[in-house]
Design a protein around this motif. Structure first.
Motif, PDB file in Angstrom:
ATOM      1  N   LEU A  44      87.728  88.192   3.079  1.00  0.00           N
ATOM      2  CA  LEU A  44      86.924  87.715   4.182  1.00  0.00           C
ATOM      3  C   LEU A  44      86.396  86.329   3.858  1.00  0.00           C
ATOM      4  O   LEU A  44      86.472  85.876   2.720  1.00  0.00           O
ATOM      5  N   THR A  45      85.903  85.648   4.884  1.00  0.00           N
ATOM      6  CA  THR A  45      85.371  84.304   4.679  1.00  0.00           C
ATOM      7  C   THR A  45      83.927  84.410   4.194  1.00  0.00           C
ATOM      8  O   THR A  45      83.301  85.470   4.301  1.00  0.00           O
ATOM      9  N   ALA A  46      83.405  83.297   3.705  1.00  0.00           N
ATOM     10  CA  ALA A  46      82.006  83.261   3.285  1.00  0.00           C
ATOM     11  C   ALA A  46      81.069  83.400   4.493  1.00  0.00           C
ATOM     12  O   ALA A  46      79.881  83.645   4.325  1.00  0.00           O
ATOM     13  N   ASN A  47      81.615  83.286   5.695  1.00  0.00           N
ATOM     14  CA  ASN A  47      80.846  83.564   6.913  1.00  0.00           C
ATOM     15  C   ASN A  47      81.013  85.007   7.361  1.00  0.00           C
ATOM     16  O   ASN A  47      80.675  85.367   8.483  1.00  0.00           O
ATOM     17  N   ARG A  48      81.594  85.830   6.484  1.00  0.00           N
ATOM     18  CA  ARG A  48      81.711  87.284   6.676  1.00  0.00           C
ATOM     19  C   ARG A  48      82.634  87.680   7.836  1.00  0.00           C
ATOM     20  O   ARG A  48      82.337  88.591   8.590  1.00  0.00           O
ATOM     21  N   VAL A  49      83.739  86.969   7.953  1.00  0.00           N
ATOM     22  CA  VAL A  49      84.770  87.320   8.926  1.00  0.00           C
ATOM     23  C   VAL A  49      85.948  87.901   8.144  1.00  0.00           C
ATOM     24  O   VAL A  49      86.474  87.243   7.239  1.00  0.00           O
TER      25      VAL A  49
END
Length: 108
Positions: A44-49
Motif C-alpha cells: 500500500l502507499t504511505a497514504n494508506r491506499v
C-alpha cells in the motif's frame, strides 16, 4: 507589526503547498508487508491506499485463516504507512512553522 503578520501568512501558505506536495509524493511511497510465512503479501502507499494483495493458494482453502491473515497483515501495513505519513507531514509542518513560543514541542 503588519509585516510580521504578512510574513507569517506567506510562510503558512508555503507550508500548505509543501504539505500538499508531500501528500502527493506519499502516493508513490510503497509499503510492503507480509505474513511471517510469506503466504500473504500486501502493498500500500504511505497514504494508506492498497495497491496489491498476493495470496498463496493454500490460504484459499480456509476462509477463516485467510480472514485472520488479512486482518493481521493489513493492520501491520496500515500502521507502518501511518507512521511514514505522520513523520513526513510533521517534518514539513514543523519546518514551515513560524517561531512562536511552544510550537516547537507541538510535533514531539
Amino acid at each position: 507589526m503588519f509585516g510580521d503578520i504578512m510574513g507569517m501568512m506567506g510562510k503558512l501558505k508555503d507550508t500548505q503547498e509543501k504539505i500538499k506536495a508531500t501528500k502527493e509524493r506519499l502516493n508513490t511511497v510503497l509499503i510492503d508487508e507480509q505474513s511471517s510465512d510469506s503466504k500473504l503479501k500486501v502493498t500500500l502507499t504511505a497514504n494508506r491506499v492498497i495497491k496489491e494483495i498476493t495470496i498463496d493458494e493454500s490460504l484459499l482453502q480456509d476462509k477463516e485463516q485467510l480472514e485472520d491473515y488479512l486482518i493481521l497483515v493489513l493492520n501491520k501495513a496500515i500502521e507502518r504507512a501511518t507512521n511514514v505519513n505522520e513523520v513526513e507531514l510533521a517534518a514539513v509542518a514543523k519546518e514551515g512553522m513560524p517561531n512562536i513560543p511552544g510550537m516547537d514541542t507541538l510535533f514531539k
